[in-house]
Each structure stands twice: as structure tokens, then as C-alpha cells.
Design a protein around this motif. Structure first.
Motif, PDB file in Angstrom:
ATOM      1  N   ILE A  84       0.833  -1.198   0.000  1.00 49.76           N
ATOM      2  CA  ILE A  84       0.000   0.000   0.000  1.00 49.76           C
ATOM      3  C   ILE A  84       0.868   1.250   0.000  1.00 49.76           C
ATOM      4  N   ALA A  85       0.435   2.233  -0.740  1.00 48.25           N
ATOM      5  CA  ALA A  85       1.067   3.549  -0.733  1.00 48.25           C
ATOM      6  C   ALA A  85      -0.049   4.572  -0.555  1.00 48.25           C
ATOM      7  N   TYR A  86       0.313   5.739  -0.059  1.00 46.29           N
ATOM      8  CA  TYR A  86      -0.667   6.778   0.237  1.00 46.29           C
ATOM      9  C   TYR A  86      -0.389   8.023  -0.586  1.00 46.29           C
ATOM     10  N   SER A  87      -1.466   8.732  -0.901  1.00 45.34           N
ATOM     11  CA  SER A  87      -1.382   9.951  -1.697  1.00 45.34           C
ATOM     12  C   SER A  87      -2.275  11.014  -1.078  1.00 45.34           C
ATOM     13  N   ASP A  88      -1.813  12.262  -1.115  1.00 45.10           N
ATOM     14  CA  ASP A  88      -2.659  13.348  -0.616  1.00 45.10           C
ATOM     15  C   ASP A  88      -3.626  13.855  -1.690  1.00 45.10           C
ATOM     16  N   SER A  89      -3.411  13.452  -2.923  1.00 43.79           N
ATOM     17  CA  SER A  89      -4.297  13.830  -4.035  1.00 43.79           C
ATOM     18  C   SER A  89      -4.771  12.559  -4.720  1.00 43.79           C
ATOM     19  N   TRP A  90      -5.446  11.723  -3.950  1.00 43.38           N
ATOM     20  CA  TRP A  90      -5.810  10.394  -4.416  1.00 43.38           C
ATOM     21  C   TRP A  90      -6.586  10.420  -5.731  1.00 43.38           C
ATOM     22  N   GLY A  91      -7.521  11.314  -5.881  1.00 40.33           N
ATOM     23  CA  GLY A  91      -8.331  11.356  -7.098  1.00 40.33           C
ATOM     24  C   GLY A  91      -7.488  11.533  -8.344  1.00 40.33           C
ATOM     25  N   TYR A  92      -6.591  12.498  -8.316  1.00 46.00           N
ATOM     26  CA  TYR A  92      -5.700  12.728  -9.460  1.00 46.00           C
ATOM     27  C   TYR A  92      -4.678  11.603  -9.595  1.00 46.00           C
ATOM     28  N   ASP A  93      -3.975  11.316  -8.495  1.00 45.60           N
ATOM     29  CA  ASP A  93      -2.881  10.339  -8.573  1.00 45.60           C
ATOM     30  C   ASP A  93      -3.373   8.952  -8.967  1.00 45.60           C
ATOM     31  N   ASN A  94      -4.532   8.547  -8.475  1.00 46.23           N
ATOM     32  CA  ASN A  94      -5.063   7.235  -8.829  1.00 46.23           C
ATOM     33  C   ASN A  94      -5.431   7.180 -10.311  1.00 46.23           C
ATOM     34  N   THR A  95      -5.980   8.272 -10.822  1.00 38.93           N
ATOM     35  CA  THR A  95      -6.320   8.339 -12.253  1.00 38.93           C
ATOM     36  C   THR A  95      -5.062   8.223 -13.109  1.00 38.93           C
ATOM     37  N   TRP A  96      -4.031   8.981 -12.763  1.00 38.83           N
ATOM     38  CA  TRP A  96      -2.794   8.950 -13.539  1.00 38.83           C
ATOM     39  C   TRP A  96      -2.074   7.607 -13.391  1.00 38.83           C
ATOM     40  N   LEU A  97      -2.111   7.033 -12.200  1.00 37.84           N
ATOM     41  CA  LEU A  97      -1.504   5.717 -11.987  1.00 37.84           C
ATOM     42  C   LEU A  97      -2.223   4.655 -12.821  1.00 37.84           C
ATOM     43  N   SER A  98      -3.541   4.711 -12.847  1.00 35.29           N
ATOM     44  CA  SER A  98      -4.327   3.773 -13.654  1.00 35.29           C
ATOM     45  C   SER A  98      -3.987   3.910 -15.133  1.00 35.29           C
ATOM     46  N   LEU A  99      -3.829   5.138 -15.595  1.00 32.41           N
ATOM     47  CA  LEU A  99      -3.465   5.399 -16.995  1.00 32.41           C
ATOM     48  C   LEU A  99      -2.093   4.802 -17.306  1.00 32.41           C
ATOM     49  N   LEU A 100      -1.152   5.012 -16.420  1.00 34.55           N
ATOM     50  CA  LEU A 100       0.196   4.466 -16.593  1.00 34.55           C
ATOM     51  C   LEU A 100       0.157   2.941 -16.715  1.00 34.55           C
ATOM     52  N   PHE A 101      -0.507   2.288 -15.765  1.00 35.86           N
ATOM     53  CA  PHE A 101      -0.555   0.825 -15.775  1.00 35.86           C
ATOM     54  C   PHE A 101      -1.357   0.294 -16.956  1.00 35.86           C
ATOM     55  N   TYR A 102      -2.419   0.977 -17.330  1.00 34.66           N
ATOM     56  CA  TYR A 102      -3.209   0.555 -18.488  1.00 34.66           C
ATOM     57  C   TYR A 102      -2.338   0.525 -19.745  1.00 34.66           C
ATOM     58  N   HIS A 103      -1.599   1.614 -19.977  1.00 37.56           N
ATOM     59  CA  HIS A 103      -0.761   1.694 -21.177  1.00 37.56           C
ATOM     60  C   HIS A 103       0.475   0.787 -21.092  1.00 37.56           C
ATOM     61  N   ALA A 104       0.854   0.406 -19.888  1.00 39.51           N
ATOM     62  CA  ALA A 104       1.963  -0.534 -19.727  1.00 39.51           C
ATOM     63  C   ALA A 104       1.472  -1.978 -19.916  1.00 39.51           C
ATOM     64  N   GLY A 105       0.158  -2.167 -19.942  1.00 41.53           N
ATOM     65  CA  GLY A 105      -0.400  -3.510 -20.081  1.00 41.53           C
ATOM     66  C   GLY A 105      -0.177  -4.356 -18.839  1.00 41.53           C
ATOM     67  N   MET A 106      -0.165  -3.684 -17.680  1.00 46.15           N
ATOM     68  CA  MET A 106       0.112  -4.373 -16.415  1.00 46.15           C
ATOM     69  C   MET A 106      -0.923  -3.979 -15.371  1.00 46.15           C
ATOM     70  N   LEU A 107      -0.953  -4.740 -14.289  1.00 42.71           N
ATOM     71  CA  LEU A 107      -1.761  -4.395 -13.127  1.00 42.71           C
ATOM     72  C   LEU A 107      -0.823  -4.054 -11.979  1.00 42.71           C
ATOM     73  N   PRO A 108      -1.188  -3.074 -11.165  1.00 45.50           N
ATOM     74  CA  PRO A 108      -0.347  -2.782  -9.999  1.00 45.50           C
ATOM     75  C   PRO A 108      -0.448  -3.915  -8.975  1.00 45.50           C
ATOM     76  N   THR A 109       0.651  -4.174  -8.302  1.00 47.88           N
ATOM     77  CA  THR A 109       0.677  -5.200  -7.254  1.00 47.88           C
ATOM     78  C   THR A 109       0.538  -4.557  -5.874  1.00 47.88           C
TER      79      THR A 109
END
Length: 164
Positions: A84-109
């Protein structure tokens, strides 16, 4: 004290079409690391106001950024065991993280959670003033991912010590 692992993302802008350009971590031991992200060809949105904040140019990303697959793999390696990791801007950071993993063709662990879930009411009441004091005291440069993640971690620790 074991500190929470913090994650911060800088992006090309703040609205539709924005994408992650840098991801930074502050690990549980207080050490920090970050990676610039090479934009994909279809990632064209660029907000000059965002660049003024983070100071990262598109040219620098093209030159120094790592491919999305490499950044996603690195994040999984870094955060998979923490879980687990924490973010103070979860809405933005989670969206950008999802975009990164989607385009990498991977799922976060790992899971990204809102930092707010860790904070007491006392910590919340002290947060802003403590953050500003630490920025001035330590000369922290804002809006770079690793520095912002570490700042959050330091504010968490200081507000906890203040009776949070």
C-alpha cells in the motif's frame, strides 16, 4: 517510527487528456526516489501552467523519461511488498496511476489509498501550518514528485508527534 510509504505524481496538466510525467516515492525508511515518464505518442496534452509549477519540459521528458512499462515495473517492484502507498491527491494520482498501468499492459501489485485515512482530526488541523513550516525550514522544492512525497511523510511524522 515506521512511516507510511507516500506516492506523488506530477502531470502534464490537470484536466482531460492529462497524463503522468513523473512519479515519486518516499519509502517507509524515509529514502526517496523518482522517475520521469516518457510520454506516449498519443499523450499530447500539455499545460504550460503545469510546467511552470513542476519545471519539467516536454524535451526533458523525451530525453530522460523512461518507458511506461519500465516505470510500472519499477513501481510494482518498489511497492509490491509494502502492499500500500498513500497519496494526498488520491483522485488525481489514482487516475494517472491507472493510466500508466493501463498503457503498460500491467496491473499494480499494490494499492493506492488516500493519505487522509491515516490522519487524526488533530493531524488534519495542524497539517497546513506544519507543511508550510517544513517547506521553509528545510528549503524543500515543491512540485517535484519525490520531494513532495517526502514532504508529506515529514508532515505526517511531525503532526503525529504533536499529539495526533
Amino acid at each position: 517510527m515506521t512511516l507510511p510509504t507516500l506516492l506523488d505524481i506530477e502531470a502534464s496538466g490537470f484536466g482531460r487528456g492529462s497524463y503522468p510525467i513523473e512519479v515519486g516515492l518516499a519509502r517507509a525508511d524515509g529514502s526517496c526516489c523518482a522517475s520521469l515518464i516518457q510520454p506516449l505518442a498519443e499523450w499530447t496534452h500539455w499545460d504550460p501552467k503545469a510546467e511552470l509549477l513542476h519545471g519539467i519540459s516536454r524535451a526533458r521528458l523525451a530525453r530522460e523519461g523512461l518507458p511506461v512499462e519500465q516505470v510500472a515495473r519499477w513501481l510494482n517492484d518498489e511497492l509490491g511488498q509494502a502492499g500500500i502507498a498513500y497519496s494526498d491527491s488520491w483522485g488525481y494520482d489514482n487516475t494517472w496511476l491507472s493510466l500508466l498501468f493501463y498503457h503498460a499492459g500491467m496491473l499494480p501489485t499494490f494499492r493506492l489509498e488516500a493519505l487522509r485515512v491515516l490522519l487524526s482530526e488533530r493531524q488534519l488541523s495542524l497539517w497546513h501550518a506544519t507543511r508550510e513550516a517544513l517547506v521553509e525550514e528545510l528549503g524543500i522544492r515543491r512540485h517535484r514528485a519525490a520531494e513532495d512525497a517526502r514532504l508529506l511523510q515529514l508532515v505526517y511524522a511531525r503532526t503525529l508527534d504533536a499529539g495526533g
